[in-house]
Structure formats: C-alpha cells, structure tokens
Write an enzyme that holds these catalytic residues in place. Structure first.
Site, mmCIF file in Angstrom:
data_model
loop_
_atom_site.group_PDB
_atom_site.id
_atom_site.type_symbol
_atom_site.label_atom_id
_atom_site.label_comp_id
_atom_site.label_asym_id
_atom_site.label_seq_id
_atom_site.Cartn_x
_atom_site.Cartn_y
_atom_site.Cartn_z
ATOM 1 N N ILE A 20 -96.341 4.145 -21.035
ATOM 2 C CA ILE A 20 -97.224 4.516 -22.151
ATOM 3 C C ILE A 20 -98.436 3.595 -22.191
ATOM 4 O O ILE A 20 -99.557 4.023 -22.498
ATOM 5 C CB ILE A 20 -96.461 4.465 -23.489
ATOM 6 C CG1 ILE A 20 -95.289 5.448 -23.480
ATOM 7 C CG2 ILE A 20 -97.390 4.769 -24.650
ATOM 8 C CD1 ILE A 20 -95.691 6.892 -23.337
ATOM 9 N N ASP A 148 -86.249 -7.759 -10.116
ATOM 10 C CA ASP A 148 -85.394 -6.768 -9.453
ATOM 11 C C ASP A 148 -85.588 -6.882 -7.943
ATOM 12 O O ASP A 148 -86.726 -6.914 -7.461
ATOM 13 C CB ASP A 148 -85.769 -5.339 -9.886
ATOM 14 C CG ASP A 148 -85.507 -5.080 -11.360
ATOM 15 O OD1 ASP A 148 -84.772 -5.876 -11.966
ATOM 16 O OD2 ASP A 148 -86.031 -4.080 -11.882
ATOM 17 N N ILE A 149 -84.493 -6.914 -7.213
ATOM 18 C CA ILE A 149 -84.593 -7.050 -5.755
ATOM 19 C C ILE A 149 -85.288 -5.845 -5.126
ATOM 20 O O ILE A 149 -86.018 -5.965 -4.144
ATOM 21 C CB ILE A 149 -83.181 -7.284 -5.151
ATOM 22 C CG1 ILE A 149 -83.317 -7.726 -3.678
ATOM 23 C CG2 ILE A 149 -82.302 -6.045 -5.273
ATOM 24 C CD1 ILE A 149 -82.014 -8.234 -3.095
ATOM 25 N N GLN A 193 -92.178 -16.213 -21.599
ATOM 26 C CA GLN A 193 -92.510 -17.355 -20.736
ATOM 27 C C GLN A 193 -91.745 -17.291 -19.416
ATOM 28 O O GLN A 193 -92.313 -17.508 -18.335
ATOM 29 C CB GLN A 193 -92.188 -18.665 -21.459
ATOM 30 C CG GLN A 193 -93.055 -18.944 -22.677
ATOM 31 C CD GLN A 193 -92.623 -20.216 -23.394
ATOM 32 O OE1 GLN A 193 -92.329 -21.228 -22.769
ATOM 33 N NE2 GLN A 193 -92.568 -20.167 -24.716
ATOM 34 N N CYS A 383 -88.059 29.120 -16.956
ATOM 35 C CA CYS A 383 -87.445 29.068 -15.624
ATOM 36 C C CYS A 383 -86.006 29.596 -15.671
ATOM 37 O O CYS A 383 -85.802 30.799 -15.729
ATOM 38 C CB CYS A 383 -87.514 27.643 -15.069
ATOM 39 S SG CYS A 383 -87.185 27.551 -13.298
ATOM 40 N N LEU A 384 -85.002 28.734 -15.681
ATOM 41 C CA LEU A 384 -83.620 29.178 -15.814
ATOM 42 C C LEU A 384 -83.451 30.016 -17.073
ATOM 43 O O LEU A 384 -82.703 31.000 -17.095
ATOM 44 C CB LEU A 384 -82.666 27.986 -15.852
ATOM 45 C CG LEU A 384 -81.186 28.298 -16.066
ATOM 46 C CD1 LEU A 384 -80.622 29.110 -14.913
ATOM 47 C CD2 LEU A 384 -80.388 27.011 -16.254
ATOM 48 N N HIS A 509 -92.824 26.568 -15.602
ATOM 49 C CA HIS A 509 -92.639 25.508 -16.608
ATOM 50 C C HIS A 509 -93.966 25.251 -17.331
ATOM 51 O O HIS A 509 -94.742 24.376 -16.917
ATOM 52 C CB HIS A 509 -92.163 24.218 -15.941
ATOM 53 C CG HIS A 509 -90.771 24.273 -15.412
ATOM 54 N ND1 HIS A 509 -89.681 23.802 -16.117
ATOM 55 C CD2 HIS A 509 -90.281 24.761 -14.248
ATOM 56 C CE1 HIS A 509 -88.583 23.976 -15.392
ATOM 57 N NE2 HIS A 509 -88.913 24.565 -14.261
ATOM 58 N N GLU A 511 -94.530 23.698 -19.932
ATOM 59 C CA GLU A 511 -94.561 22.378 -20.587
ATOM 60 C C GLU A 511 -95.296 21.325 -19.752
ATOM 61 O O GLU A 511 -95.811 20.342 -20.297
ATOM 62 C CB GLU A 511 -93.136 21.892 -20.897
ATOM 63 C CG GLU A 511 -92.272 21.519 -19.701
ATOM 64 C CD GLU A 511 -91.473 22.675 -19.134
ATOM 65 O OE1 GLU A 511 -90.439 22.415 -18.478
ATOM 66 O OE2 GLU A 511 -91.875 23.842 -19.345
#
Length: 535
Positions: A20, A148-149, A193, A383-384, A509, A511
């Site tokens: 965001i 994160d690795i 920090q 769709c579906l 779709h 949306e």
C-alpha cells in the site's frame, strides 16, 4: 529525464503495508506529473502464484498481458491507474528458471553459475528493463522482511543497483513497525532500530523510514529513530492507521513522504494535483454514513478474505458510485444446501459468485444461483460463477439430465461447460488456459450493452473451460440470453437472464480493471439494483 529507482523493503513483521505504501507513493508521484510503474519482487520459488491455493497467497491478480501475479499488483493498479505487465511481477522461481534454462543452453559458456553475478544480474535486468519504456520512476517492492534467507539475492541486487548509479538516481525506503506497549503506554523503537541494523549489514542504508504505528509518533521519538537509524528526522515518515485504504496517499502526503522522495532523487517537487483523490476520499467517507447494501460473496475460498480481494474492492467502488455503504458477507458455498439457503441469504440484497477451480462447493453455488434466479435477487457471476449459472439453468429450467462441466465430471451426459475440441489436442492442460485481456462484442439492445455503454469491451480472463455452443440455441429459447461473444462469435463471454432485475454473468474477471475513481460498470449496476431492491 533518466529513469529513477525507488526500492521499498520491510522489517520486523510482514503485513505492515509495504504494498500500500508503494501504491500510494506511485499515486502521489503521478499526481506530480511523473510517469510511474510499480514492480514486486517476491522471494518464493514458485514461478508465479498461478498454481498456489488462494489460502497460501490470497487472490491471483491477472494483468492485461496474461501474467498471473501477486495481489499487490492489484493495489498498484487501483491506486495508480496504470495497467501493469508481466515484468512487474518477478519471483525467485522465475529468476532461477531463467538462469537454469540459460545454463542448459550453454549461454554462460561453461562458466560456474552462481548467485552472484548470474542470479543478481537476472534480477537487475528485470528492474533496468523499464528504462526502455522511458518511465520516469520505477517503484520496486521486495516481498517478505529483511533477514529472510529467500530474499537475500534480491536485496543484493538492489544494493548493486544503488552502487552502480549516482546517489540521486536511487532511493531506499524501509517500512518498519513501532509497536505500542499498553503496559507502559508508549511506542517502542527498538524493533525498528534492529531492522535498520539488519538492512545495513546487507550493505543497504535506508534513506527514508516509513514507521507503521497505531498511535501518533511523538517528535522526540522521531528524533531518536533518526539518530539511531542514521536518517534525517524529516525522513522518518509516520504511517498511522486510517479508516479506509484510499485515505493512505493523502495521509502520507501530509506526513511528507513524496517530498522526501523528490528531495532524495533530485526531482522537482511539483505541486501535487491531489484534488480528485481528495474528492474521492470525501465521497467514500460520506458513503459510509449512508444506507447499507448487503452483498454476499458465495465462494469456496471464503476462509481467507484476501482470496477475493479485487472483488471486495470492486464492490466498494460500486458503493462509492451509488453513495451507499456496502457490507460484505462471506459465505462458504460448501455450507449452502436447499434446506438452509433461504435462511443463509436472509437480508441479502445482492449476490456475487466469484471465480475458482475444482468441484468442491459447486452444489452450493448451484443452489445459491437458483435461489437468486427464482427470487429476483440481483446476481453477478464471475468466471466460474458464470459457468455454474449455465449449469443451474440447464439443470433446473431445461431439465437436462446429468448436467455438468467437464472440469467437474469429464464424461457427463450434458457437458454444458467444456474444453473446446481444438483445445483437447493440447496435452498439457496448462496450455489451454485463457489468460489476460480479450475483446468482447456486446449484443445490441442487451442489458450488458446498456451497462457498458459501448459495443466492444476488453476484460481479463483466467480460465480453461468454455460455454458449450451445442446448448446455445436451447438456452436462448428458454430466456438465458447470450449477450457477449468473442469478435468471431465462437466464444460466449457474457450471459443475462430475461425478466430478472439483474442476472448477469461473464466468463471474465471485471474486478481486475476496477478503480476507486473508475469503478467497473458491472459492480456499479449490481450495487444500484441491490440498493433499489431494498425499497
């Protein structure tokens, strides 16, 4: 001007709102007259989220060019109104696949293939690629959190880009958490920090800190963070909780994010044209105080609301356009039966049956659509949802036996939804997917034509199975109208029901193209009809 690069990282915990923040910053810079494109680097090894369960990663957002991407691209598009491409969604899986294919083809001329430089070079190429499009500013978000690795090669790649360019060409923004400890009634800066220290250990110094907090950050706290994290105090940007997502750009504007970015990148801090966005936010705030329209989303992934994120946002957009508050009820289609459908959908003003894959929960969708059809409840199938509407009508109105989709029952007697003959020649089912934007011709005099206000539209798809043309004539005679097709007329794209206030379904779709200030027409009309049905 030469392309500038902004990199957004996150620390402490995930879910702080990097996406965001990236989307909001894109809007603020666009409102200053700059061309902007957003990009997401995701550390997971999947080539894309297309094969993931929605419970793993939320919805799969599809771009015009058919890329299956992370849901954050939906946020980017809704905030900036820029249609993105496959290059805006890069995963570790996509990078490693590319590198390994090059190695197998002998492109590395026998060299030992390593993370540095081969993997990092592949990542950098995806970022630098936007220079060819003459984009003013590229905003790249790195998924996960620092430490994160999985994300280390991506962080190394952006470190190198910072090293390769002048100081005023790159800006590093770090989004972090200021937790509020209720026992002592104060915000704590120690997690921030430590997060900044972790970032510095990887060779990256944050230019701007976006501090996520539920309380207002005291000036003394900003001074402390600036001192310990080696940033200017004015570059410690407060990101406090707001009542609505679309208020965030204006909040970040007020707190100086875009100003700090322009200063770091040596950009002219033009007066932002935020008036239209301010009007939108005012409209949203007013709509929340108006009457409420109750919409049910009946689907199979309702346990995680992010599975239908773009549908939810599009319904809200439809609410803004109709000056109503939209209350959304998520209903698991597996739990709907003939015996409880009336009670379950009690007080519901409109129904959406969204997309999905697989046979689970289909019977509940059929029952829901039958109830909406017979009781004249405004219904939108996506769709579906359209495919199940076809099944329901053929089963309950045409009274056909053993009606189904080939997706759910391959050898059913009446496959009203199927894979077309020419598609069956393709052995791998993945090759038959229809992905991305396709044109649709709307029938003159249809409700759909009236809703869109034009003869041809373009909407995004993500599906494999199609309406079976063998049943078109019988369905139409019974009142199930085909109102949208591909330009050659072969593929059914939209259907609507005769003698119903709003029973519309599309194979696509809608949306994915809805924006808060440019809502998708189908959602606007659904909310309009749901609103009028209350009276």
């Amino acid at each position: 001007m030469e392309t500038k690069f902004i990199f957004i990282t996150g620390g402490v915990v995930s879910g702080l709102g990097k996406g965001i923040t990236a989307a909001s910053l894109g809007r603020l810079l666009k409102n200053r007259g700059y061309s902007v494109v957003n990009q997401k680097l995701d550390p997971y090894i999947n080539v894309d989220p297309g094969t993931m369960s929605p419970y793993e990663h939320g919805e799969v957002f599809v771009t015009d060019d058919g890329a299956e991407t992370d849901l954050d691209l939906g946020h980017y598009e809704r905030f900036t109104d820029v249609s993105l491409t496959a290059n805006s969604s890069i995963t570790s899986g996509k990078i490693y696949k590319e590198v390994i294919e090059k190695e197998r083809n002998g492109d590395y001329l026998g060299k030992t293939v390593q993370v540095i430089p081969h993997v990092t070079d592949a990542i950098k190429e995806k970022i630098y690629r936007f220079e060819k499009n003459k984009v003013d500013i590229v905003i790249t978000e790195i998924g996960g959190t620092v430490g994160d690795i999985e994300s280390q090669p991506m962080l190394e790649a952006i470190r190198q880009i910072g090293l390769e360019n002048k100081d005023d060409r790159c800006a590093f923004i770090h989004v972090t958490l200021l937790p509020y400890i209720s026992g002592s009634n104060e915000l704590k800066s120690k997690p921030t920090q430590h997060s900044v220290k972790e970032l510095q250990s990887l060779g990256i110094s944050a230019d701007i800190l976006v501090a996520r907090a539920d309380e207002k950050i005291p000036e003394k706290m900003k001074e402390k963070i600036a001192l310990f994290c080696n940033v200017k105090k004015e570059n410690v940007i407060e990101n406090t909780t707001v009542t609505d997502l679309y208020e965030i750009p204006l909040m970040l504007e007020e707190n100086g994010l875009a100003k700090s970015v322009c200063e770091k990148l040596n950009l002219k801090n033009k007066k932002p044209k935020n008036e239209d966005w301010s009007k939108l936010v005012n409209k949203i705030q007013k709509s929340k105080k108006k009457e409420t329209v109750n919409i049910a989303i009946v689907g199979k992934y309702t346990r995680l609301e992010d599975s239908y994120l773009s549908v939810v946002e599009s319904l809200k957009h439809g609410g803004y356009a109709n000056n109503v508050n939209v209350s959304i009820k998520f209903i698991d289609s597996e739990k709907i039966k003939e015996i409880n459908v009336k009670q379950t959908l009690k007080d519901i003003d409109g129904i959406v049956v969204p997309g999905g894959f697989g046979s689970r929960g289909i019977d509940g969708m059929v029952t829901t659509i039958k109830y909406a059809r017979k009781n004249k409840i405004p219904f939108l199938g996506i769709c579906l949802g359209m495919q199940v509407a076809v099944i329901e009508f053929a089963k309950n109105v045409l009274k056909l036996k053993d009606v189904n989709s080939e997706e759910f029952k391959e050898n059913c007697l009446n496959p009203v939804i199927h894979i077309m003959d020419e598609q069956k020649d393709i052995e791998q089912k993945g090759g038959t997917m229809r992905l991305g934007a396709y044109p649709c011709i709307l029938k003159q005099g249809s409700y759909a034509r009236k809703i869109y206000g034009k003869d041809e539209i373009s909407e995004r798809h993500r599906h494999r199975y199609e309406y079976n043309n063998k049943y078109r004539e019988a369905m139409e005679k019974a009142g199930f109208k085909i109102v949208g097709t591909s330009p050659d007329g072969r593929l059914v794209e939209m259907v609507e029901l005769k003698d119903h206030p709003f029973f519309v379904a599309g194979q696509f779709h809608p949306e994915f193209k809805s924006r808060p200030d440019k809502p998708a027409p189908l959602f606007v009309e659904l909310i309009k009809k749901a609103k009028s049905s209350k009276k």
